[in-house]
Design an enzyme around this catalytic site. Structure first.
Site, PDB file in Angstrom:
ATOM      1  N   SER A  91       0.825  -1.220   0.000  1.00 18.31           N
ATOM      2  CA  SER A  91       0.000   0.000   0.000  1.00 18.31           C
ATOM      3  C   SER A  91       0.859   1.271   0.000  1.00 18.31           C
ATOM      4  O   SER A  91       2.036   1.249   0.370  1.00 18.31           O
ATOM      5  CB  SER A  91      -0.922   0.012   1.220  1.00 18.31           C
ATOM      6  OG  SER A  91      -1.696  -1.158   1.241  1.00 18.31           O
TER       7      SER A  91
HETATM    8  N1  SAM Z   1      -0.810  -4.948   3.870  1.00 20.57           N
HETATM    9  C1  SAM Z   1      -0.021  -5.304   2.738  1.00 20.57           C
HETATM   10  C2  SAM Z   1       1.389  -4.795   2.819  1.00 20.57           C
HETATM   11  O1  SAM Z   1       1.752  -4.120   3.799  1.00 20.57           O
HETATM   12  O2  SAM Z   1       2.164  -5.116   1.909  1.00 20.57           O
HETATM   13  C3  SAM Z   1      -0.654  -4.887   1.427  1.00 20.57           C
HETATM   14  C4  SAM Z   1      -1.830  -5.703   1.142  1.00 20.57           C
HETATM   15  S1  SAM Z   1      -2.341  -5.858  -0.523  1.00 20.57           S
HETATM   16  C5  SAM Z   1      -2.991  -4.267  -0.841  1.00 20.57           C
HETATM   17  C6  SAM Z   1      -3.752  -6.899  -0.207  1.00 20.57           C
HETATM   18  C7  SAM Z   1      -3.389  -8.319   0.151  1.00 20.57           C
HETATM   19  O3  SAM Z   1      -4.569  -8.979   0.570  1.00 20.57           O
HETATM   20  C8  SAM Z   1      -2.853  -9.119  -1.015  1.00 20.57           C
HETATM   21  O4  SAM Z   1      -1.598  -9.637  -0.711  1.00 20.57           O
HETATM   22  C9  SAM Z   1      -3.887 -10.229  -1.211  1.00 20.57           C
HETATM   23  O5  SAM Z   1      -3.350 -11.441  -1.639  1.00 20.57           O
HETATM   24  C10 SAM Z   1      -4.472 -10.321   0.188  1.00 20.57           C
HETATM   25  N2  SAM Z   1      -5.806 -10.931   0.249  1.00 20.57           N
HETATM   26  C11 SAM Z   1      -6.839 -10.802  -0.619  1.00 20.57           C
HETATM   27  N3  SAM Z   1      -7.898 -11.506  -0.191  1.00 20.57           N
HETATM   28  C12 SAM Z   1      -7.535 -12.085   0.984  1.00 20.57           C
HETATM   29  C13 SAM Z   1      -8.195 -12.929   1.914  1.00 20.57           C
HETATM   30  N4  SAM Z   1      -9.454 -13.338   1.739  1.00 20.57           N
HETATM   31  N5  SAM Z   1      -7.523 -13.319   3.016  1.00 20.57           N
HETATM   32  C14 SAM Z   1      -6.234 -12.938   3.224  1.00 20.57           C
HETATM   33  N6  SAM Z   1      -5.554 -12.149   2.374  1.00 20.57           N
HETATM   34  C15 SAM Z   1      -6.197 -11.720   1.277  1.00 20.57           C
END
Ligand code: SAM
Length: 241
Positions: A91
Site C-alpha cells: 500500500s
Molecule cells: N498490507 C499489505 C502490505 O503491507 O504489503 C498490502 C496488502 S495488498 C494491498 C492486499 C493483500 O490482501 C494481497 O496480498 C492479497 O493477496 C491479500 N488478500 C486478498 N484476499 C484475501 C483474503 N481473503 N484473506 C487474506 N488475504 C487476502
C-alpha cells in the site's frame, strides 16, 4: 609502493563495498516529511491533520525497501503503492500511516491484519503493539512476508496462510482489525472477533466501483457503528466466502 597498496586494497575490498546494501535513510526521511505535509493538506478530507509521533517514528524506522522486490526497490520511498508480485501491491505509505493512526493502538494492543501482502503494514504495527496476527491468502506472499519479518526481528508478528474473511479465532478478540483488501461487506466473523471498544478499518467496494475506507467501531454494549472515511483503491478481498 603506496599506490600498489591502495590498488591492492581496492581490489580486495571491492566486492564487499558493492555487497553493502543501501539503507535509503535520506529517502526515508524525505518520505516522512512528505507524509506529514500530506496529512496537513488532506485534513478536510481525512479529518486527521496530524499523524502522531509514535506512528511517524515507526514509519521512519521500518525499512520499506526490504519488503518490496529488488526490481522496484529504488522506488520504495515514493509515496505510492508498488507491485509485490502475484498481481498484488504494497500500500501507499501515506495510507499505511493514516490507517495505523486511526486504529488508535498502543503497546498492549493485539491486532489482526487481513492481507499481509509484503508484511510492511504488519511491521509498522509490530513496532507499536504487543502482538500482530496477519493472514495472507497467497501462500508464496505469506511465506515471503513471514521470512522478511522474522529475519528483521519482528518476533511479535505471526503470519498465517488462509482466508482472512474468517479472521483468526484462536487469537481473538482483537483490540483492532485492519483489512487491506477491498470487500463487498464487513465480514461477520471479523465483527465477532473485534473486542468491545475496538476499531476495525476496512475498504468497502469492488475493483471497478468506487471504494471507501470504512471505520467500524464496537462499543461496550456490543453495538456496531460504521462510518465512511474517504475514497480509496485497494485490490479485492478474494477467497471462497
Ligand atoms: N498490507 C499489505 C502490505 O503491507 O504489503 C498490502 C496488502 S495488498 C494491498 C492486499 C493483500 O490482501 C494481497 O496480498 C492479497 O493477496 C491479500 N488478500 C486478498 N484476499 C484475501 C483474503 N481473503 N484473506 C487474506 N488475504 C487476502
Amino acid at each position: 609502493m603506496l599506490r600498489i597498496l591502495v590498488i591492492a586494497c581496492f581490489i580486495i575490498l571491492q566486492p564487499y563495498v558493492w555487497a553493502v546494501e543501501p539503507d535509503f535513510a535520506a529517502e526515508r526521511r524525505a518520505l516522512m516529511v512528505e507524509i506529514s505535509a500530506l496529512a496537513k493538506e488532506t485534513r478536510s478530507e481525512t479529518g486527521q491533520g496530524v499523524i502522531s509521533a509514535q506512528v511517524m517514528e515507526a514509519m521512519g524506522r521500518v525499512p520499506r525497501h526490504i519488503f518490496v522486490p529488488p526490481e522496484v526497490r529504488h522506488h520504495a520511498y515514493r509515496n505510492r503503492p508498488l507491485p509485490i508480485g502475484y498481481s498484488q501491491t504494497i500500500s501507499q505509505p501515506f495510507l499505511v500511516a493514516y490507517m495505523t493512526e486511526l486504529l488508535q493502538v498502543n503497546k498492549d494492543s493485539k491486532v489482526l491484519e487481513v492481507g499481509a501482502g509484503s508484511g510492511y503494514q504488519a511491521a509498522i504495527l509490530g513496532e507499536l503493539v504487543k502482538e500482530v496476527y496477519t493472514i495472507e491468502i497467497i501462500k508464496p506472499l505469506a511465506e515471503r512476508a513471514s521470512e522478511t519479518l522474522k529475519s528483521n526481528g519482528y518476533i511479535n508478528v505471526q503470519v498465517q496462510v488462509g482466508d482472512g474473511y474468517y479472521g483468526w479465532k484462536k487469537h481473538a478478540p482483537f483490540d483492532a482489525i485492519i483489512v487491506t483488501a477491498a470487500a463487498s461487506h464487513v465480514p461477520p466473523p471479523l465483527i465477532q472477533q473485534l473486542k468491545r471498544g475496538g476499531r476495525m478499518l476496512i475498504p468497502l467496494g469492488s475493483s471497478f466501483m468506487p471504494q471507501h475506507l470504512v471505520l467500524v467501531e464496537k462499543d461496550m454494549q456490543d453495538r456496531v457503528r460504521t462510518r465512511e472515511l474517504l475514497p480509496v483503491q485497494f485490490v479485492p478481498l478474494t477467497g471462497g466466502h
